[in-house]
Design a protein around this motif. Sequence first.
Motif, PDB file in Angstrom:
ATOM      1  N   UNK A   1       0.836  -1.198   0.000  1.00  0.00           N
ATOM      2  CA  UNK A   1       0.000   0.000   0.000  1.00  0.00           C
ATOM      3  C   UNK A   1       0.874   1.253   0.000  1.00  0.00           C
ATOM      4  N   UNK A   2       2.006   1.197   0.710  1.00  0.00           N
ATOM      5  CA  UNK A   2       2.940   2.325   0.766  1.00  0.00           C
ATOM      6  C   UNK A   2       4.354   1.785   0.655  1.00  0.00           C
ATOM      7  N   UNK A   3       5.136   2.349  -0.233  1.00  0.00           N
ATOM      8  CA  UNK A   3       6.549   1.973  -0.360  1.00  0.00           C
ATOM      9  C   UNK A   3       7.399   3.239  -0.251  1.00  0.00           C
ATOM     10  N   UNK A   4       8.340   3.225   0.688  1.00  0.00           N
ATOM     11  CA  UNK A   4       9.253   4.337   0.914  1.00  0.00           C
ATOM     12  C   UNK A   4      10.655   3.864   0.554  1.00  0.00           C
TER      13      UNK A   4
ATOM     14  N   UNK B   1      11.175   1.306   3.573  1.00  0.00           N
ATOM     15  CA  UNK B   1      10.325   0.277   4.162  1.00  0.00           C
ATOM     16  C   UNK B   1       9.044   0.169   3.346  1.00  0.00           C
ATOM     17  N   UNK B   2       8.323  -0.935   3.545  1.00  0.00           N
ATOM     18  CA  UNK B   2       7.033  -1.168   2.897  1.00  0.00           C
ATOM     19  C   UNK B   2       5.947  -1.281   3.955  1.00  0.00           C
ATOM     20  N   UNK B   3       4.745  -0.837   3.594  1.00  0.00           N
ATOM     21  CA  UNK B   3       3.558  -1.002   4.432  1.00  0.00           C
ATOM     22  C   UNK B   3       2.517  -1.716   3.590  1.00  0.00           C
TER      23      UNK B   3
ATOM     24  N   UNK C   1      11.959   8.436  -2.689  1.00  0.00           N
ATOM     25  CA  UNK C   1      10.764   8.120  -3.464  1.00  0.00           C
ATOM     26  C   UNK C   1       9.671   7.597  -2.537  1.00  0.00           C
ATOM     27  N   UNK C   2       8.410   8.022  -2.788  1.00  0.00           N
ATOM     28  CA  UNK C   2       7.237   7.554  -2.063  1.00  0.00           C
ATOM     29  C   UNK C   2       6.233   7.060  -3.089  1.00  0.00           C
ATOM     30  N   UNK C   3       5.707   5.845  -2.883  1.00  0.00           N
ATOM     31  CA  UNK C   3       4.739   5.277  -3.821  1.00  0.00           C
ATOM     32  C   UNK C   3       3.558   4.707  -3.050  1.00  0.00           C
ATOM     33  N   UNK C   4       2.342   4.950  -3.562  1.00  0.00           N
ATOM     34  CA  UNK C   4       1.118   4.409  -2.984  1.00  0.00           C
ATOM     35  C   UNK C   4       0.491   3.485  -4.014  1.00  0.00           C
ATOM     36  N   UNK C   5       0.306   2.216  -3.636  1.00  0.00           N
ATOM     37  CA  UNK C   5      -0.226   1.194  -4.549  1.00  0.00           C
ATOM     38  C   UNK C   5       0.570   1.159  -5.849  1.00  0.00           C
TER      39      UNK C   5
ATOM     40  N   UNK D   1      -5.810  14.723  -6.469  1.00  0.00           N
ATOM     41  CA  UNK D   1      -6.842  14.564  -5.436  1.00  0.00           C
ATOM     42  C   UNK D   1      -6.914  13.121  -4.964  1.00  0.00           C
ATOM     43  N   UNK D   2      -6.726  12.170  -5.883  1.00  0.00           N
ATOM     44  CA  UNK D   2      -6.769  10.755  -5.512  1.00  0.00           C
ATOM     45  C   UNK D   2      -5.613  10.397  -4.574  1.00  0.00           C
ATOM     46  N   UNK D   3      -4.432  10.953  -4.828  1.00  0.00           N
ATOM     47  CA  UNK D   3      -3.285  10.678  -3.958  1.00  0.00           C
ATOM     48  C   UNK D   3      -3.469  11.314  -2.585  1.00  0.00           C
ATOM     49  N   UNK D   4      -4.067  12.493  -2.540  1.00  0.00           N
ATOM     50  CA  UNK D   4      -4.333  13.139  -1.241  1.00  0.00           C
ATOM     51  C   UNK D   4      -5.345  12.319  -0.445  1.00  0.00           C
TER      52      UNK D   4
END
Length: 753
Positions: A388-391, A413-415, A449-453, A466-469
């Motif tokens: 869901x979250x990758x840092x 790290x990953x979440x 880098x920050x990634x969501x899905x 808006x979707x990322x927020x």
Amino acid sequence: MSVSPPVPSFPAPTGRDAALCFDAVTVSYRVRGATRDVLHALSLRIAPGEAYGLVGESGCGKSTVALAAVRYLPAGGRQTGGRIRIAGQALDTLDAAALRRLRAHTVSMVYQDAARALNPSLRIGVQLREAFAAADDAHAADTRAAAMLRRVRFDDPARVLACYPHQLSGGMQQRVVIAMALATQPALLILDEPTTGLDATVAADILDLLREIRREQAIAMLFISHDLAVIEAMCDRVGVLYAGELVEEGTVAAVLHGPRHPYTVGLLRCLPHGRRRDGQPLETIPGALPPIGTRPAACIFADRCTLARARCRSDAPPPYRVDRTGDATSHGIAADAGSAPSDAPEHTSRCHYHAEAAALPPIAASAPLAPSHPASAAPDVGRAASPALRVTDLSKTFDTRDGSFTAVERLSFDLWPGETLGLIGESGSGKSTLARLLLGLESPDAGGDIAIDGERVASRVTQRSARQIRALQVIFQNPDSALNRAWTVRRLVARAIRALEPARPWHGWRRADALARRAARQRTLTALLAAVRLPADVLDARSAALSGGLKQRVAIARAFAGEPRVVICDEPTSALDVSVQAAILNLLTALQRQRAVSLLFISHDLDVIRYLADRIAVLYRGRLIEIGPLDDVLAGPRHPYTAQLLAAHRRGGGNPGSAAGAPVLAQDSRAAAEATEAVVAAVAAVAVAPPAAPEAPAAAHRRMDGPGCAFEPSCPLSLGARCRDVAPPLADLTPGHQLACHLPVAELPGATS
């Protein structure tokens, strides 16, 4: 179960020889033209040299007790009955000059928020010298100020004296406030939540300092806290306050390990014991405190009590004296031969059915939670699913007048979906900076880098879609600072729904479309408020009129208004009492499971982390030094700094054990207790050398940019030049468990041979 220290035998003092005596004291406030009692005929006594704990939910009157004891009641508040004595002096007989002398020489107070107790425009030296001048020692103020700072464990007093309050950490500010309180050499020290919001190591240092001061100077202490573990670790006796009335009182061992009032049992059962179990929420106390000034004629707790019977609603219970076997007689009547000696501290309970309290059925039969996310939500190194979250390689460097320092250094790290990752570390370790970077409130250094899905997001929130927020939301520690105090609950949540709803294609303005959108928002609002269990009667109330627990529910509703994928929880329960904390933790767990949300849970409370988290990540001065499944980290082997955090939590008390306990978690509680004992035994060498507290912001990060391990200057297991000169990589200890340390596995704290 933690072990209480031996309790000194303090004979019950008389009013004239007590350090503090409340004799049937009633305190009232003038509210909207009506006089309403906050304390009702309250009687308590603290012997010279004794530490007395006062506990209860927010709104019970604990802080009013402290303010009344020093005649600092706010406008509209006044003592309407009874008498207060400090060191034998009745406060109502003192004129203004005598009251000032009493405050200067006999009693001092340490407030909950050290930052608000210090003047932000004056240097520490000016404020500390003023405290000594008030104690009639103006000529030696400079010398004594520096000596007192050394007394509260500052290595460089001259540097601290030259600082402004904002240049010190929370723990350092609290030690300055304690130094100012001790400047008068008081006979009575009143402490109102002195460790709230402090991390485990700083809180443990503050408590160690207070123990040492009390031992050396024989100061009596009134210790007010919602943290029952701190009360158990610090106090000889404890009083349980409910709606301005003392419902139970006795030694710490008697009250916390053998409670005899349903309210005390409820408070203890609200604590998170061991690991969370699917379908089993934390127990909570149903209902709420009676409104100020609306005292029932009989038992004040009857409306919330599962033991309540007809007698409880007709006859006010007297303070029954409970003997060692749990039997009791009415207070003032000779007890059985098995009871405690008459000069020993009594255990009293204002409950007609106190003998049944120990075997009380669950306080609240909460409905089981929705089915949990699958067990595979814990990280699997071979999984193909996207986190869901990758840092990746996230860093942040700040420039100051003293040079630059790196607050967060190459974090990766990953979440995973539906997972809770607990993030722990001392104040200044970079936890809040990391949260601000993830939210786009700070810009990271180049290369991170920050990634969501799987989708990379922009570094600044203003550049995100808006979707990322919507996908990444936050629940702050202090809802007062996050909510507009002038807005109603309905407006606050409705605005979040409107701001976070998906954009719709524009087809021109049509009344039918506007009405449909309004109806959809109203349905979302209704469902969301029901999900966070906000009562309907608060929807049109302004946030300033709500309790801390209700404010936090509003903040949670706002965070979940846009169907987020990840929610960052930044100390959301640290300022809440245990009953409200349990309700908030249940709420977060239920929402997480219903909506498959991932939580990054930042907290200083290791008991909450142990209850809630699937994995745990440990930060030290901006570096990720350990991450892994919670059970693996707690069982060891672990990083020496992680061992120090666990040992500091133990020094601070940990969750108090109770005969009333939490039956559904009894097995977990025993296992947790055994694990804690193993930690203490394994890291004895580590625990005696807590990390050195820096004396200035620049010093706080003096090792951050060095070539070696950031923890090396404070590590008693250091390998010398290798640790100083070579930064240890974050390497796999076991699948999914990584730590950064040069020590061989067999030499790590908690390792088994």
